[in-house]
Motif scaffolding. Structure first.
Motif, PDB file in Angstrom:
ATOM      1  N   LYS B  84      53.843  36.876  41.603  1.00  0.00           N
ATOM      2  CA  LYS B  84      53.141  36.252  40.479  1.00  0.00           C
ATOM      3  C   LYS B  84      51.776  36.910  40.290  1.00  0.00           C
ATOM      4  N   VAL B  85      51.302  36.861  39.034  1.00  0.00           N
ATOM      5  CA  VAL B  85      49.951  37.326  38.721  1.00  0.00           C
ATOM      6  C   VAL B  85      49.199  36.166  38.075  1.00  0.00           C
ATOM      7  N   GLY B  86      47.948  35.976  38.459  1.00  0.00           N
ATOM      8  CA  GLY B  86      47.100  34.970  37.826  1.00  0.00           C
ATOM      9  C   GLY B  86      46.201  35.630  36.794  1.00  0.00           C
ATOM     10  N   HIS B  87      46.324  35.185  35.553  1.00  0.00           N
ATOM     11  CA  HIS B  87      45.451  35.691  34.483  1.00  0.00           C
ATOM     12  C   HIS B  87      44.309  34.692  34.281  1.00  0.00           C
ATOM     13  N   ILE B  88      43.097  35.115  34.506  1.00  0.00           N
ATOM     14  CA  ILE B  88      41.925  34.256  34.283  1.00  0.00           C
ATOM     15  C   ILE B  88      41.487  34.422  32.831  1.00  0.00           C
ATOM     16  N   GLU B  89      41.411  33.312  32.111  1.00  0.00           N
ATOM     17  CA  GLU B  89      41.200  33.364  30.659  1.00  0.00           C
ATOM     18  C   GLU B  89      40.160  32.344  30.206  1.00  0.00           C
ATOM     19  N   ASP B  90      39.491  32.700  29.111  1.00  0.00           N
ATOM     20  CA  ASP B  90      38.646  31.776  28.355  1.00  0.00           C
ATOM     21  C   ASP B  90      37.601  31.071  29.222  1.00  0.00           C
ATOM     22  N   ILE B  91      36.802  31.915  29.848  1.00  0.00           N
ATOM     23  CA  ILE B  91      35.690  31.458  30.684  1.00  0.00           C
ATOM     24  C   ILE B  91      34.460  31.239  29.805  1.00  0.00           C
ATOM     25  N   ALA B  92      33.881  30.059  29.885  1.00  0.00           N
ATOM     26  CA  ALA B  92      32.644  29.804  29.136  1.00  0.00           C
ATOM     27  C   ALA B  92      31.757  28.830  29.903  1.00  0.00           C
ATOM     28  N   VAL B  93      30.470  29.120  29.875  1.00  0.00           N
ATOM     29  CA  VAL B  93      29.466  28.255  30.517  1.00  0.00           C
ATOM     30  C   VAL B  93      28.435  27.903  29.454  1.00  0.00           C
ATOM     31  N   ARG B  94      28.083  26.627  29.350  1.00  0.00           N
ATOM     32  CA  ARG B  94      27.100  26.212  28.343  1.00  0.00           C
ATOM     33  C   ARG B  94      25.784  26.940  28.605  1.00  0.00           C
ATOM     34  N   PRO B  95      25.209  27.541  27.550  1.00  0.00           N
ATOM     35  CA  PRO B  95      24.022  28.387  27.741  1.00  0.00           C
ATOM     36  C   PRO B  95      22.861  27.663  28.427  1.00  0.00           C
ATOM     37  N   ASP B  96      22.694  26.368  28.192  1.00  0.00           N
ATOM     38  CA  ASP B  96      21.575  25.646  28.817  1.00  0.00           C
ATOM     39  C   ASP B  96      21.842  25.346  30.299  1.00  0.00           C
ATOM     40  N   GLN B  97      22.975  25.841  30.834  1.00  0.00           N
ATOM     41  CA  GLN B  97      23.326  25.605  32.241  1.00  0.00           C
ATOM     42  C   GLN B  97      23.236  26.891  33.067  1.00  0.00           C
ATOM     43  N   GLN B  98      22.729  27.949  32.446  1.00  0.00           N
ATOM     44  CA  GLN B  98      22.567  29.221  33.156  1.00  0.00           C
ATOM     45  C   GLN B  98      21.672  29.031  34.376  1.00  0.00           C
ATOM     46  N   GLN B 109      36.821  29.719  42.294  1.00  0.00           N
ATOM     47  CA  GLN B 109      37.821  28.655  42.423  1.00  0.00           C
ATOM     48  C   GLN B 109      39.123  29.032  41.718  1.00  0.00           C
ATOM     49  N   LEU B 110      39.021  29.723  40.575  1.00  0.00           N
ATOM     50  CA  LEU B 110      40.240  30.142  39.872  1.00  0.00           C
ATOM     51  C   LEU B 110      40.971  31.211  40.682  1.00  0.00           C
ATOM     52  N   ILE B 111      40.212  32.095  41.352  1.00  0.00           N
ATOM     53  CA  ILE B 111      40.817  33.103  42.236  1.00  0.00           C
ATOM     54  C   ILE B 111      41.518  32.391  43.400  1.00  0.00           C
ATOM     55  N   GLU B 112      40.853  31.387  43.967  1.00  0.00           N
ATOM     56  CA  GLU B 112      41.428  30.609  45.068  1.00  0.00           C
ATOM     57  C   GLU B 112      42.719  29.897  44.617  1.00  0.00           C
ATOM     58  N   LEU B 113      42.693  29.351  43.417  1.00  0.00           N
ATOM     59  CA  LEU B 113      43.870  28.684  42.845  1.00  0.00           C
ATOM     60  C   LEU B 113      45.015  29.687  42.686  1.00  0.00           C
ATOM     61  N   ALA B 114      44.694  30.888  42.212  1.00  0.00           N
ATOM     62  CA  ALA B 114      45.725  31.938  42.069  1.00  0.00           C
ATOM     63  C   ALA B 114      46.347  32.244  43.430  1.00  0.00           C
ATOM     64  N   LYS B 115      45.515  32.282  44.461  1.00  0.00           N
ATOM     65  CA  LYS B 115      46.005  32.549  45.817  1.00  0.00           C
ATOM     66  C   LYS B 115      46.937  31.425  46.275  1.00  0.00           C
ATOM     67  N   GLU B 116      46.509  30.182  46.055  1.00  0.00           N
ATOM     68  CA  GLU B 116      47.339  29.026  46.440  1.00  0.00           C
ATOM     69  C   GLU B 116      48.682  29.029  45.700  1.00  0.00           C
ATOM     70  N   GLU B 117      48.676  29.527  44.477  1.00  0.00           N
ATOM     71  CA  GLU B 117      49.912  29.570  43.681  1.00  0.00           C
ATOM     72  C   GLU B 117      50.810  30.734  44.093  1.00  0.00           C
ATOM     73  N   GLY B 118      50.344  31.546  45.029  1.00  0.00           N
ATOM     74  CA  GLY B 118      51.165  32.649  45.529  1.00  0.00           C
ATOM     75  C   GLY B 118      51.052  33.933  44.735  1.00  0.00           C
ATOM     76  N   TYR B 120      49.866  37.699  43.789  1.00  0.00           N
ATOM     77  CA  TYR B 120      49.451  38.857  44.596  1.00  0.00           C
ATOM     78  C   TYR B 120      48.126  39.429  44.100  1.00  0.00           C
ATOM     79  N   LYS B 121      47.724  39.032  42.869  1.00  0.00           N
ATOM     80  CA  LYS B 121      46.406  39.413  42.355  1.00  0.00           C
ATOM     81  C   LYS B 121      46.003  38.453  41.248  1.00  0.00           C
ATOM     82  N   ALA B 122      44.690  38.381  40.999  1.00  0.00           N
ATOM     83  CA  ALA B 122      44.153  37.663  39.841  1.00  0.00           C
ATOM     84  C   ALA B 122      43.462  38.715  38.989  1.00  0.00           C
ATOM     85  N   ILE B 123      43.699  38.688  37.686  1.00  0.00           N
ATOM     86  CA  ILE B 123      43.101  39.680  36.792  1.00  0.00           C
ATOM     87  C   ILE B 123      42.469  39.000  35.581  1.00  0.00           C
TER      88      ILE B 123
END
Ligand SMILES: CC(=O)N[C@@H]1[C@@H](O)[C@H](O)[C@@H](COP(=O)(O)O)O[C@@H]1O
Ligand SMILES: CC(=O)N[C@@H]1[C@@H](O)[C@H](O)[C@@H](COP(=O)(O)O)O[C@@H]1O
Lengths: 150, 150
Positions: B84-98, B109-118, B120-123
């Motif tokens: 399986k491949v994990g695709h990380i998509e649609d990342i956004a952080v509210r500008p006043d939270q920088q 955490q999304l990379i960790e989730l991809a690992k838990e889901e089995g 072989y890479k997150a892209i």
């Protein structure tokens, strides 16, 4: 307008493609590993259980052998008024079939399929050395692919 | 080990996030367009109907407002022994939270989730100007993103 050589066909993947050289063709892209008919069937069943997401295509030659493979993964998003993106994945053409423009035909058809599915764009990741090929397919450079390997 | 500020939480997206600023946060990534609560519910229902594929996360602040969003799309493949491949998509952080490293936490955490889901890479695909941020997240450059826009 692009054409396939006489006797060649583009169609959705079938389980019978296991014994028609699907994996041997895919192996020209990257390592496939140990996948027997049972594993193959499980994955094809999984893909077919999500027909709106997974669209896996093959090109066969006049002897019904698989000579090129490629997939479209349709992702549903919220951005752009609930738009979709088509991810073109796992493109491979059997090396002895070079020069027949099978790759070009396949990519154009996957882009067309993405359009029919209502995607606002079709994207893919590739090695920089393949950029020229994808430019010939009508695509342009959009960004960088970043990865984390486990 | 990375931590969230006090009172902040990472959790799966809920329909109620519509009125907690989900779309306003997403808007900092790209155009969201006209999405009302009904459209939003339809997409969330669609995502939840494919829980093995779509994993949509939010970070909320101490007032339960959505301050960061990001998704993992898990793709099942045949290559690498049905990996399986994990695709990380649609990342956004509210500008006043920088400055709170919410983006770094979310990506890890999304990379960790991809690992838990089995996987072989997150892209992911990004603008070259964001490469430095993703390198800080432990990722490295893998290739080019090519696109075809309709
Ligand atoms: C357009 C295209 O076919 N791109 C492929 C991608 O779909 C495939 O999954 C990956 C496997 O590479 P890996 O074995 O190094 O992970 O290679 C390329 O990026
Ligand atoms: C890591 C990350 O968040 N990448 C995003 C991608 O997920 C998003 O879908 C796209 C939208 O851009 P667009 O509106 O120009 O198509 O932008 C970025 O590539």
């Amino acid at each position: 307008e692009q054409h396939l050589p006489q006797g060649y066909n583009l169609r959705p993947l079938e389980k019978e493609d296991f014994s028609r050289g699907y994996l041997q063709t895919l192996e020209t892209l990257t390592s496939v590993g140990d996948v027997d008919q049972e594993h193959f069937n499980d994955i094809v069943d999984y893909w077919k259980s999500q027909p709106k997401t997974y669209k896996n295509m093959v090109i066969t030659d006049y002897e019904s052998q698989v000579v090129a493979v490629g997939s479209l993964i349709v992702e549903t998003k919220l951005i752009h008024s609930c738009a979709k993106v088509g991810h073109i994945e796992d493109i491979a053409v059997r090396p002895d079939q070079q020069g027949k423009k099978l790759g070009l035909y396949l990519i154009r058809q996957l882009i067309e399929l993405a359009k029919e599915e209502g995607c606002y764009k079709a994207i893919l990741d590739c090695d920089p050395k393949n950029e020229g090929f994808y430019v010939k397919c009508g695509m342009s450079r959009a960004g960088l692919e970043m990865e984390y390997r486990f």
